[in-house]
Scaffold this motif. Structure first.
Motif, short mmCIF file in Angstrom:
data_model
loop_
_atom_site.label_atom_id
_atom_site.label_comp_id
_atom_site.label_asym_id
_atom_site.label_seq_id
_atom_site.Cartn_x
_atom_site.Cartn_y
_atom_site.Cartn_z
N VAL A 2 71.06 -11.50 -11.45
CA VAL A 2 71.47 -12.94 -11.87
C VAL A 2 72.90 -13.38 -11.77
O VAL A 2 73.02 -14.49 -11.50
CB VAL A 2 71.14 -12.64 -13.41
CG1 VAL A 2 71.32 -13.79 -14.54
CG2 VAL A 2 69.69 -12.19 -13.73
N HIS A 118 59.84 -7.20 -25.79
CA HIS A 118 60.28 -6.99 -24.13
C HIS A 118 59.95 -5.78 -23.57
O HIS A 118 59.61 -5.94 -22.32
CB HIS A 118 61.74 -7.62 -24.17
CG HIS A 118 62.06 -8.97 -24.51
ND1 HIS A 118 61.39 -10.19 -23.87
CD2 HIS A 118 62.32 -9.32 -25.75
CE1 HIS A 118 61.63 -10.96 -24.39
NE2 HIS A 118 62.52 -10.82 -25.65
N TYR A 870 69.79 -18.12 -15.47
CA TYR A 870 68.49 -17.50 -15.07
C TYR A 870 67.62 -18.48 -14.36
O TYR A 870 67.07 -17.86 -13.30
CB TYR A 870 67.71 -17.17 -16.43
CG TYR A 870 66.13 -17.02 -16.26
CD1 TYR A 870 65.73 -15.83 -15.65
CD2 TYR A 870 65.33 -18.05 -16.57
CE1 TYR A 870 64.29 -15.58 -15.48
CE2 TYR A 870 63.87 -17.90 -16.42
CZ TYR A 870 63.19 -16.60 -15.89
OH TYR A 870 62.14 -16.51 -15.65
N SER A 874 66.01 -17.11 -10.98
CA SER A 874 64.73 -16.93 -11.12
C SER A 874 64.00 -18.28 -9.76
O SER A 874 63.03 -17.67 -9.11
CB SER A 874 64.17 -17.44 -12.38
OG SER A 874 64.30 -18.61 -12.71
N SER A 931 61.53 -8.91 -13.85
CA SER A 931 62.65 -8.48 -14.69
C SER A 931 63.75 -9.39 -15.06
O SER A 931 64.23 -9.37 -16.20
CB SER A 931 63.36 -7.38 -13.67
OG SER A 931 62.63 -6.31 -13.07
N CYS A 932 64.03 -10.17 -14.32
CA CYS A 932 64.65 -11.55 -14.59
C CYS A 932 64.38 -12.22 -15.96
O CYS A 932 65.20 -12.61 -16.72
CB CYS A 932 64.86 -12.66 -13.51
SG CYS A 932 66.21 -11.93 -12.49
N ARG A 934 62.54 -10.78 -18.15
CA ARG A 934 62.73 -10.10 -19.34
C ARG A 934 64.25 -9.79 -19.79
O ARG A 934 64.84 -9.84 -20.64
CB ARG A 934 62.30 -8.58 -19.15
CG ARG A 934 61.08 -8.35 -18.91
CD ARG A 934 60.28 -8.92 -20.38
NE ARG A 934 59.23 -9.79 -20.14
CZ ARG A 934 58.90 -10.72 -21.16
NH1 ARG A 934 59.18 -10.41 -22.25
NH2 ARG A 934 58.10 -11.65 -20.87
N TRP A 935 65.16 -10.12 -18.65
CA TRP A 935 66.57 -9.90 -19.03
C TRP A 935 66.97 -11.33 -19.72
O TRP A 935 67.68 -11.29 -20.75
CB TRP A 935 67.21 -10.39 -17.47
CG TRP A 935 68.80 -10.45 -17.61
CD1 TRP A 935 69.71 -9.48 -17.49
CD2 TRP A 935 69.47 -11.46 -17.81
NE1 TRP A 935 70.88 -10.09 -17.67
CE2 TRP A 935 71.00 -11.39 -17.56
CE3 TRP A 935 69.18 -12.91 -17.75
CZ2 TRP A 935 71.91 -12.26 -17.57
CZ3 TRP A 935 70.15 -13.90 -17.84
CH2 TRP A 935 71.42 -13.60 -17.82
N ARG A 939 68.03 -11.20 -24.10
CA ARG A 939 69.32 -11.72 -24.63
C ARG A 939 69.12 -12.86 -25.57
O ARG A 939 69.77 -13.14 -26.31
CB ARG A 939 70.11 -11.99 -23.28
CG ARG A 939 70.60 -11.05 -22.73
CD ARG A 939 71.19 -11.23 -21.30
NE ARG A 939 71.91 -9.94 -20.90
CZ ARG A 939 71.09 -8.95 -20.19
NH1 ARG A 939 69.85 -8.81 -20.38
NH2 ARG A 939 71.84 -7.81 -19.82
#
Length: 1313
Positions: A2, A118, A870, A874, A931-932, A934-935, A939
């Motif tokens: 990211v 998550h 993001y 993404s 995964s991004c 969820r990242w 947060r």
């Protein structure tokens, strides 16, 4: 990733590799292994794929269920602790310490809920992705073992891997909610009962009423999808087929009927998509309004029971209802929808996996055992009492029962293609197989390869499985010349160049600037037909097999190259091998050790050429006799042996045997020097990789998307409704807060209940209206953009299809359109609703505690930077993932097309490895995308939980100083609790919208392709012919006179013209042969005539007094007939293939079929004129397809016919039929231009045009041209004839003289009259 993505553009090589448990081979291996066990245990009829999925993925998914349950417990804890906090607010005597403790309790529950959410979603998504990957790879591996018949429907298989497997990934994170939802409902009912007594039951009951409604929705979704996939399959298969034959579509000017057919299929599909959109709209509206409805049932009921509402009771219950509402009205219906859709997909995939495999190793052992019983070690291939049939093929994968029924019906109705086959092939022997069109020659090779079904009585033996096969239509991979020849084998330089020489490829290699490292496009589009044939043959020879099956490899090459291949390759470098050669070139049959004549699916005769020639009761034997009486070098081509070795750099990648009229982008070299071409690496990148757009989605993409689906008035109405819906709901909740904190008299006032009821009713109506309106706009946008893309792609220049692989185009028409239809509208509307809810929450927060106005900008800034990082990342990941996905889908049609070749070379493992690598590469990109997400979500949710903690502690601390009332604090905290999950979902949905908008961007890219002909060109053409309604006269061309005035042609992207200053007048009704050596410009002449590439200067081509530049392409191409060298048929029926406009009466079609001698074949077959034509005409022989092309030309009834000497794929009888049609039959009065590769086919024509290096160097009657002294410089044609054998030379001169005498007699007769 990211961090890097936010700073700069990501590169594909930066992505981490996937873990072993996510690896394609491992996952598909487990699925196939368990499926085999399931089949052994329950049989094919009882085997169920859901049990297989359970065994492979059940344990890890069950463990995830525990975390789902724990998350639900913390969700209920939020309401419980909030209730105690609000009770503290209601008690002015409570201590602040107690208030801070309850604030801490609320904060902990919210934080744990955020974290666990998550965790469980990532586990669910990973499992869904693993199932998708497993099934895609399993389907590919299954394809490698399928019979050619069952693998023939490429579009159906592509739809399985692009759409059906997506359902498992969708279901992954939601399936557990099918049981979690009832558990949460039970917990919420108990806790609400404590607060509002029996009124909890109507509240929960209102949610429970949604469940049967959602169940009905899920059932409807499943029914709609079941029907939808059938029409989607058909649309995708049809588009795939039409794009595969796009050159034919353009030459015949069939764009309009083909676009119409695709639009009809699309409109049928859209009817079901519209119904599904209505269901989705109602579902989304119910989700939004359900909080108001449940509040109505809860609190009005409690009021009617005589209860007094308090802030603690109201907002505690609101939190319970809010959390349960999300589960019941969103996650629960998704669980039902996606699992029901997954069940349908499982049935379709189960049906596909249940298709019978090809013969196994055990069958090969039996073949070896049989051949050993013959006690002759020289026998390499033997068939005794052979009866072979093609499988019926699978038209639908609705479910396993349908497939089995279809296969059983096909088995009952199957008609053997080959009967009573007895054949022996020995080591060092070449068997020549000949026969008329449709006799079963290609089927014989497929039978020997094991691709056909054989009867139990059939004995088939192969001594070795080291086979090499050349298919009739050469199968070429995207890659370099070297890669195509090696085909995964080690590079042995000495042997490699020996093969190159034997296959007459030295000249070709020397022509390419990058030599053997030159990249060729998909299906070898940058090569001529002869080059493709020699490349495929070189691959077979390099393999150094024991047995060779060669299906007409000599038909696409001229006689000289063919003789070189036969002598130096087939009977040279392969002289010690067992060879079966199918060919229509009877001069090679004479050189075979043993000759087999096929007629009607049986061996009509075999032996030496002399023996077969005298076979009784054989129609084809007479053709052999006729051939034997011809002069030896009769079929010699215009290109002599020097051309095999002399390096040239023609501007078009075609030779004399060209089957393609697609120009190469390589410029012609000066003075025989090599032409400059792009570096091999660059070329490979350009040919194989998709354009990767960078940066954010443009506002123009959004504008075009919405403007496609709505007017300005509709858009304004939609915006007003979106704002109104949120405003009305927020005011309603404020009224509820006011009601709960009023005095006892106010709490008992019925007016409060009536006002609240009105707010709820208006909220429901507005939310329903805006949802239906939005989904209608999206549905219409998908409809309009698809129509524009189809129209644009079919009208684009041919070079576009050369540079874009078939799989890339299909990705836009399948995956991207699917996202526009289904995922984008749902995600976009969800984002818009969430965005308005977030804005409403922030407004309420600032109104209740104005100090938060200071805090909100800092948190908003942090959220903004997280979102920006993001989205930047993404979006890049999604685009890279989309590009890596294209080769995965391209692999399916490419592999299926060459399935027989792959299996013959035993290259299944090699192709499986290649596919696994491609899929693993795509999986790594896709998993990084998950995964991004969820990242970001983690947060944002943790940040929201901290924000709530600050508000809770601040509210406790400021209660006395600000005089905060419990009703407003309850309203504020319930909204901020909602913000915790809502904000991250809103931000992620906004990113999802951008990612899905990539598909809109990709579709829009194809809606604005540069057309062959602009609107200005069409208007100008219409203006020229204003007197005849904007078109040339209906009878044009009435005679067929062609006048060329200084015609030149230069391919786009090149500097040197390939045709230069050709000036010639061709009288009406004249039969003209266009001849010339390699690179002379013959095929470029064809392209200029049809304006595939526009000739210069404008107006240089005039047909019957009208400049072709003044005629629209549609009018021009529809008024000229063409018989291409490589016949192509389209999926549909026979009637559509000969008359796609549907304007010709049946009796006329039958008459024409009689003329081309297809009438008996069609009349005796199923369906008659509606007889099925498979994709690319695969269920008709090449010769029969050629006759269908001839029928097309006759039905067009035009006065100008162009023929790219379409004689290579047909037998002598069919060739004679074709020549008769030209000279004396249907085309007798028409002008015929034949691009000739053999002089004997045009020697009796009225006129000959000789081209050399793009110039017209000589023209006249054959007699006049042959009268010249061959030693004179300008005696081009005479020299060509002189270079042929003595017998052929004498025969050609005699025919030319006879033709001249007939012409003179005819002229004398006219003068006498």
């Amino acid at each position: 990733m990211v961090g890097r993505g936010a700073r700069r553009e990501l590169r594909p090589e930066e992505f981490p590799t996937i873990e072993a448990v996510d690896e394609s081979r491992y996952l598909s291996g487990r699925i196939l292994e368990e499926w085999d066990k399931e089949v052994k245990l329950h049989g094919h009829s009882g085997a169920k794929l859901w049990r297989v999925v359970g065994k492979v993925f059940g344990r890890q998914y069950t463990i995830a269920g525990f975390w789902y349950l724990l998350e639900s417990c913390f969700k209920m804890g939020e309401g419980l602790t909030l209730g105690y906090l609000l009770q503290w607010f209601q008690d002015p005597n409570a201590t602040k310490r107690e208030g801070f403790l309850w604030a801490l309790g609320v904060s902990i529950c919210v934080a744990m809920h955020a974290i666990l959410h998550h965790v469980v979603f990532l586990q669910g998504m990973r499992t869904g992705t693993q199932i998708r990957v497993a099934f895609i790879a399993a389907i590919y591996r299954k394809c490698l073992n399928l019979s050619v018949s069952n693998a023939s429907s490429t579009g159906l298989i592509v739809n399985l891997v692009s759409n059906d497997v997506q359902r498992f990934e969708d279901a992954g994170p939601f399936a557990h909610y099918a049981w979690i939802a009832p558990v949460e409902l039970a917990m919420a009912l108990y806790l609400m009962y404590i607060q509002i007594s029996w009124a909890a039951f109507p509240a929960i009951g209102s949610l429970l009423l949604v469940i049967p409604m959602q169940t009905a929705f899920a059932a409807q979704f499943a029914k709609l999808r079941k029907k939808l996939v059938v029409f989607r399959d058909d649309r995708i298969k049809t588009i795939s087929d039409m794009l595969g034959g796009i050159m034919v579509v353009k030459l015949y000017a069939w764009e309009i009927p083909f676009i119409k057919k695709i639009d009809e299929l699309r409109n049928t599909e859209l009817r079901y998509i519209k119904k599904a959109s209505v269901l989705r709209a109602i579902n989304e509206a119910l989700y939004f309004a359900s909080s108001s409805l449940t509040s109505l049932f809860a609190f009005v009921t409690y009021f009617l029971m005589g209860g007094l509402l308090t802030p603690a009771k109201v907002f505690t219950c609101l939190v319970y209802l809010s959390n349960v509402r999300l589960t019941v009205t969103n996650f629960f219906p998704k669980a039902l929808q996606f699992t029901s859709e997954s069940r349908i997909s499982l049935q379709r995939i189960e049906a596909f996996l249940a298709l019978p495999d090809m013969e196994t190793e055990e069958a090969h052992h039996k073949q070896v055992e049989f051949i050993d019983t013959l006690n002759d070690p020289t026998i390499m291939v033997a068939v005794r009492n052979g009866t072979f049939a093609w499988a019926g093929g699978v038209q639908s994968l609705e479910n396993k029962e349908v497939v089995h029924q279809t296969l059983e019906e096909a088995a009952e109705q199957v008609r053997p293609i080959l009967n009573n086959i007895d054949l022996t092939v020995r080591k060092g022997q070449v068997i020549g197989v000949c026969g008329p069109v449709g006799a079963g020659k290609s089927s014989l090779l497929n039978a020997l390869l094991g691709e056909m079904y054989s009867s139990p009585e059939t004995k088939l033996g192969l001594r070795s499985r080291r086979l090499a096969y050349c298919s009739q239509n050469p199968w070429i991979l995207t890659g370099t010349i070297k890669e195509n020849i090696l085909f995964g084998r080690p590079f042995e330089e000495t042997w490699f160049w020996e093969v190159i020489r034997a296959c007459a490829m030295e000249r070709d290699v020397s022509r390419f600037a990058n030599g053997i490292d030159t990249v060729i496009g998909e299906r070898g589009v940058t090569l001529s037909g002869g080059q493709r044939a020699r490349l495929a043959l070189a691959r077979a020879v390099y393999y150094n097999a024991d047995i060779y099956f060669l299906d007409d490899p000599l038909s696409a090459v001229d006689a000289n190259v063919g003789r070189h291949l036969f002598e130096k390759c087939i009977n040279g470098i392969l002289k010690d091998k067992a060879r079966v050669l199918v060919t229509h070139q009877l001069q090679y049959i004479q050189g075979c050790d043993h000759v087999v004549v096929m007629e009607g699916g049986r061996i009509a005769g075999e032996g030496s050429f002399a023996e077969v020639m005298n076979t009784k009761d054989s129609v084809f034997a007479s053709a052999l006799k006729d051939f034997a009486e011809k002069p030896a070098d009769m079929d010699k081509s215009l290109e002599d042996e020097e051309d095999i070795l002399a390096p040239e750099s023609p501007s078009v990648s075609v030779d004399t045997n060209t089957t393609s009229v697609v120009p190469s982008a390589r410029p012609k070299a000066e003075d025989g020097k090599k032409a400059k071409t792009p570096d091999a690496t660059d070329a490979h990148t350009e040919m194989s990789k998709e354009t990767l757009t960078v940066g954010s989605i443009s506002g123009d993409a959004y504008y075009k998307y919405f403007s496609s689906g709505s007017s300005v008035l509709t858009t304004v109405t939609l915006i007003i409704m979106l704002i109104a819906g949120e405003a009305i709901m927020d005011v309603g909740n404020w009224w509820l807060s006011r009601w709960s904190q009023s005095n006892e008299e106010g709490k008992r006032n019925a007016t409060n209940a009536w006002v609240f009821t009105i707010f709820v009713f208006v909220t429901v109506v507005v939310s329903m209206f805006r949802a239906l309106l939005f989904f209608f706009v999206s549905w219409r946008a998908g409809k309009v953009l698809f129509q524009k893309m189809v129209a644009s792609v079919f009208k684009v220049q041919m070079s576009f299809f050369q540079n874009n692989p078939h799989g890339r185009l299909m990705n836009r028409f399948s995956k991207d359109i699917n996202l526009l239809d289904e995922m984008l509208p749902q995600t976009f509307f969800d984002f818009i609703q969430c965005a308005f809810m977030v804005v409403g929450t922030l407004v309420i927060s600032v109104v209740v505690i104005p100090y938060l106005l200071v805090l909100v900008p800092f948190i908003a800034l942090a959220f903004y930077f997280l979102r920006t990082a993001y989205i930047e990342t993404s979006r890049q990941i999604k685009r890279i993932e989309a590009v890596t996905r294209s080769p995965v889908y391209s692999s399916f049609p490419s592999t299926i097309e060459g399935l027989s070749t792959v299996r013959a070379f035993s290259a299944e493992r090699q192709f499986e490895d290649r596919f696994v690598n491609l899929q693993n590469d795509n999986t790594s990109k896709y998993f990084m995308f998950l995964s991004c997400a969820r990242w970001l979500g983690f947060r944002l949710d943790v940040g929201s939980a901290l924000f709530l903690a600050v508000i809770a502690f601040a509210a406790v601390g400021l209660r006395d100083s600000m005089g905060l009332r419990p009703g407003l604090i309850g309203l504020l905290l319930s909204y901020v609790l909602q913000l915790t999950g809502l904000l991250q979902w809103c931000v992620r949905q906004s990113a999802e919208v951008e990612n899905y908008m990539v598909s809109v961007e990709r579709v829009l890219e194809y809606t604005d392709l540069p057309p062959e002909e602009t609107e200005e060109d069409i208007k100008r053409s219409r203006a020229v012919h204003a007197a005849t309604n904007g078109q040339p006269p209906e009878s044009w061309p009435s005679g067929g006179e062609v006048k060329l005035s200084g015609m030149s042609l230069t391919y786009p992207g090149t500097a040197k013209p390939v045709l230069r200053g050709i000036t010639k007048t061709i009288p009406a009704g004249t039969k003209v042969g266009i001849v010339g050596r390699t690179g002379a410009g013959k095929s470029s002449f064809l392209q200029a005539l049809f304006r595939i590439v526009n000739p210069t200067p404008e107006g240089c081509v005039v047909i019957d007094g009208i400049k072709t530049s003044d005629v629209c392409l549609q009018d021009l191409r529809s008024r000229i007939s063409i018989i291409p060298q490589e016949p192509f048929c389209f999926k549909g029926n026979l009637r559509f293939n000969v008359d796609p406009f549907g304007t010709v009466p049946d009796d006329v079609i039958w008459k024409v079929l009689g003329v081309v001698e297809l009438k008996d074949r069609v009349a005796n077959g199923p369906g008659k004129l509606d007889a099925e034509v498979a994709e690319n005409g695969g269920n008709w022989s090449v010769g029969e397809r050629q006759l269908i092309c001839l029928a097309r030309a006759i039905l067009r009834n035009t006065k100008l016919i162009v023929m790219d000497e379409a004689t290579s794929a047909v037998d002598l009888r069919t060739d004679a039929l074709l020549q008769s049609a030209i000279r004396d039959g249907m085309f007798a009065d028409a002008t015929v231009l034949t691009i000739a590769h053999r002089l004997n086919t045009v020697i009796d024509y009225d006129h000959i045009m000789v081209l050399d290096d793009g110039c017209l160097v000589e023209s006249g009657t054959p007699f006049e041209l042959l009268a010249k002294d061959a030693s004179v410089e300008d005696a081009w044609f005479a020299r060509m004839v002189e270079d042929m054998g003595e017998d052929a030379r004498a025969h050609l001169r005699k025919v030319a003289e006879e033709k001249e005498m007939l012409r003179r007699d005819r002229e004398a007769g006219v003068l006498t009259e």
